[in-house]
Design a protein around this motif. Structure first.
Motif, PDB file in Angstrom:
ATOM      1  N   GLU A 113       0.842  -1.188   0.000  1.00  8.77           N
ATOM      2  CA  GLU A 113       0.000   0.000   0.000  1.00  8.77           C
ATOM      3  C   GLU A 113       0.878   1.238   0.000  1.00  8.77           C
ATOM      4  O   GLU A 113       1.909   1.278   0.680  1.00  8.77           O
ATOM      5  CB  GLU A 113      -0.902   0.008   1.241  1.00  8.77           C
ATOM      6  CG  GLU A 113      -1.759   1.250   1.376  1.00  8.77           C
ATOM      7  CD  GLU A 113      -2.606   1.250   2.644  1.00  8.77           C
ATOM      8  OE1 GLU A 113      -2.521   0.285   3.423  1.00  8.77           O
ATOM      9  OE2 GLU A 113      -3.359   2.229   2.836  1.00  8.77           O
ATOM     10  N   GLN A 114       0.479   2.244  -0.762  1.00  3.44           N
ATOM     11  CA  GLN A 114       1.196   3.520  -0.730  1.00  3.44           C
ATOM     12  C   GLN A 114       0.206   4.645  -0.460  1.00  3.44           C
ATOM     13  O   GLN A 114      -0.912   4.648  -0.977  1.00  3.44           O
ATOM     14  CB  GLN A 114       1.974   3.751  -2.038  1.00  3.44           C
ATOM     15  CG  GLN A 114       1.163   3.676  -3.314  1.00  3.44           C
ATOM     16  CD  GLN A 114       0.669   4.998  -3.842  1.00  3.44           C
ATOM     17  OE1 GLN A 114       0.947   6.059  -3.277  1.00  3.44           O
ATOM     18  NE2 GLN A 114      -0.071   4.953  -4.944  1.00  3.44           N
ATOM     19  N   ASN A 115       0.656   5.581   0.389  1.00  4.63           N
ATOM     20  CA  ASN A 115      -0.210   6.711   0.752  1.00  4.63           C
ATOM     21  C   ASN A 115       0.332   8.023   0.199  1.00  4.63           C
ATOM     22  O   ASN A 115       0.097   9.094   0.767  1.00  4.63           O
ATOM     23  CB  ASN A 115      -0.376   6.787   2.278  1.00  4.63           C
ATOM     24  CG  ASN A 115       0.934   7.020   3.003  1.00  4.63           C
ATOM     25  OD1 ASN A 115       1.966   7.263   2.370  1.00  4.63           O
ATOM     26  ND2 ASN A 115       0.915   6.935   4.318  1.00  4.63           N
ATOM     27  N   LEU A 116       1.056   7.916  -0.924  1.00  4.90           N
ATOM     28  CA  LEU A 116       1.673   9.091  -1.539  1.00  4.90           C
ATOM     29  C   LEU A 116       0.819   9.684  -2.651  1.00  4.90           C
ATOM     30  O   LEU A 116       1.200  10.692  -3.240  1.00  4.90           O
ATOM     31  CB  LEU A 116       3.054   8.711  -2.107  1.00  4.90           C
ATOM     32  CG  LEU A 116       4.061   8.229  -1.051  1.00  4.90           C
ATOM     33  CD1 LEU A 116       5.256   7.574  -1.717  1.00  4.90           C
ATOM     34  CD2 LEU A 116       4.506   9.389  -0.188  1.00  4.90           C
TER      35      LEU A 116
ATOM     36  N   SER B  18       5.636   5.476  -7.798  1.00  4.67           N
ATOM     37  CA  SER B  18       6.121   6.740  -8.334  1.00  4.67           C
ATOM     38  C   SER B  18       4.953   7.514  -8.911  1.00  4.67           C
ATOM     39  O   SER B  18       3.889   6.938  -9.189  1.00  4.67           O
ATOM     40  CB  SER B  18       7.196   6.517  -9.401  1.00  4.67           C
ATOM     41  OG  SER B  18       6.626   5.984 -10.580  1.00  4.67           O
ATOM     42  N   GLN B  19       5.189   8.814  -9.138  1.00 10.18           N
ATOM     43  CA  GLN B  19       4.115   9.645  -9.640  1.00 10.18           C
ATOM     44  C   GLN B  19       3.736   9.256 -11.059  1.00 10.18           C
ATOM     45  O   GLN B  19       2.588   9.194 -11.426  1.00 10.18           O
ATOM     46  CB  GLN B  19       4.529  11.122  -9.584  1.00 10.18           C
ATOM     47  CG  GLN B  19       3.425  12.075  -9.992  1.00 10.18           C
ATOM     48  CD  GLN B  19       2.186  11.872  -9.140  1.00 10.18           C
ATOM     49  OE1 GLN B  19       2.251  11.838  -7.921  1.00 10.18           O
ATOM     50  NE2 GLN B  19       1.032  11.709  -9.783  1.00 10.18           N
ATOM     51  N   GLY B  20       4.777   9.003 -11.882  1.00 10.49           N
ATOM     52  CA  GLY B  20       4.517   8.542 -13.233  1.00 10.49           C
ATOM     53  C   GLY B  20       4.211   9.680 -14.191  1.00 10.49           C
ATOM     54  O   GLY B  20       3.663  10.712 -13.803  1.00 10.49           O
ATOM     55  N   GLY B  21       4.626   9.487 -15.460  1.00  7.43           N
ATOM     56  CA  GLY B  21       4.198  10.394 -16.504  1.00  7.43           C
ATOM     57  C   GLY B  21       4.918  11.715 -16.593  1.00  7.43           C
ATOM     58  O   GLY B  21       4.478  12.617 -17.298  1.00  7.43           O
TER      59      GLY B  21
END
Lengths: 112, 115
Positions: free
Chosen positions: B24-27, B94-97
């Motif tokens: 799980e990521q909470n970013l 990662s944020q991506g894009g």
């Protein structure tokens, strides 16, 4: 993605400056150079990223010559807690793929 | 606050069993990944999901099946575990894009031991 070559291991002493050089002869025009740090029993952690010339942050500096075929991570005044594996990665992560290829990394051992 | 979390941290199981690792990521990131780090410390990407959609699937046996119920979660299910599956598995996001190599944030890892 461009392949990287870096020393397998390095030793240093506390308080010294450490420079780790990475070769990436096949770097593409849109590739960035990124360094990650991994402590034992932890996941890798982003240190620094650059495209050309010099980049500095609170942790390290990254020197990239004009031809971009190599780069040098510089850690000023290392301490014992800087003992870790350092990975050099090259790639654009084009679009949303973000694919990273980790090489063998450089195991840095800092001695008292 | 833990940015990227994985459970369990350690997993010991017998050959042939089926097991899952959760991440799980909470970013608020759009992209999540699974990596495998073997005993020689090589870190290899296995899968990548962007907004719940599979975008990277390396040459991983189909015994490994990632599942992304929402963009904050990427679970890894492994069927018929084999000795060679023993490794540390890292989840990342990662944020991506952005058009550059996105900073990836890694979880603490899950050490899987198959007996």
């Amino acid at each position: 993605l461009a392949k990287t070559t870096q020393p397998i291991s390095m030793d240093s002493y506390e308080g010294q400056e450490v420079n780790i050089t990475c070769s990436h002869n096949n770097i593409a025009t849109n590739d960035y150079i990124t360094w990650y740090q991994q402590f034992p029993s932890q996941g890798p952690r982003f240190i620094i990223q650059g495209y050309k010339t010099k980049v500095t942050n609170e942790v390290a500096s990254l020197f990239i010559p004009a031809d971009r075929k190599s780069s040098t991570l510089s850690l000023p005044r290392v301490s014992l807690s800087d003992t870790a594996v350092y990975y050099c990665l090259v790639g654009a992560g084009s679009g949303n793929t973000g694919k990273l290829i980790f090489g063998q990394g450089t195991t840095l051992q800092v001695k008292p | 606050d833990t940015a990227v979390s994985q459970t369990p941290k350690y997993l010991v199981t017998q050959m042939g069993n089926d097991k899952s690792i959760k991440c799980e990521q909470n970013l608020g990131h759009d992209t999540m990944y699974w990596y495998k780090q073997d005993s020689k410390k090589f870190l290899k990407i296995m899968f990548s999901y962007n907004n719940k959609e599979l975008i990277i699937n390396e040459t991983v046996p189909n015994r490994f099946s990632p599942k992304s119920p929402d963009k904050a979660h990427l679970n890894l299910h492994i069927n018929s575990l084999e000795l060679g599956d023993s490794a540390v598995y890292f989840c990342a996001s990662s944020q991506g894009g952005s058009g550059r190599t996105d900073t990836q944030y890694f979880g603490p890892g899950t050490r899987l031991t198959v007996l």
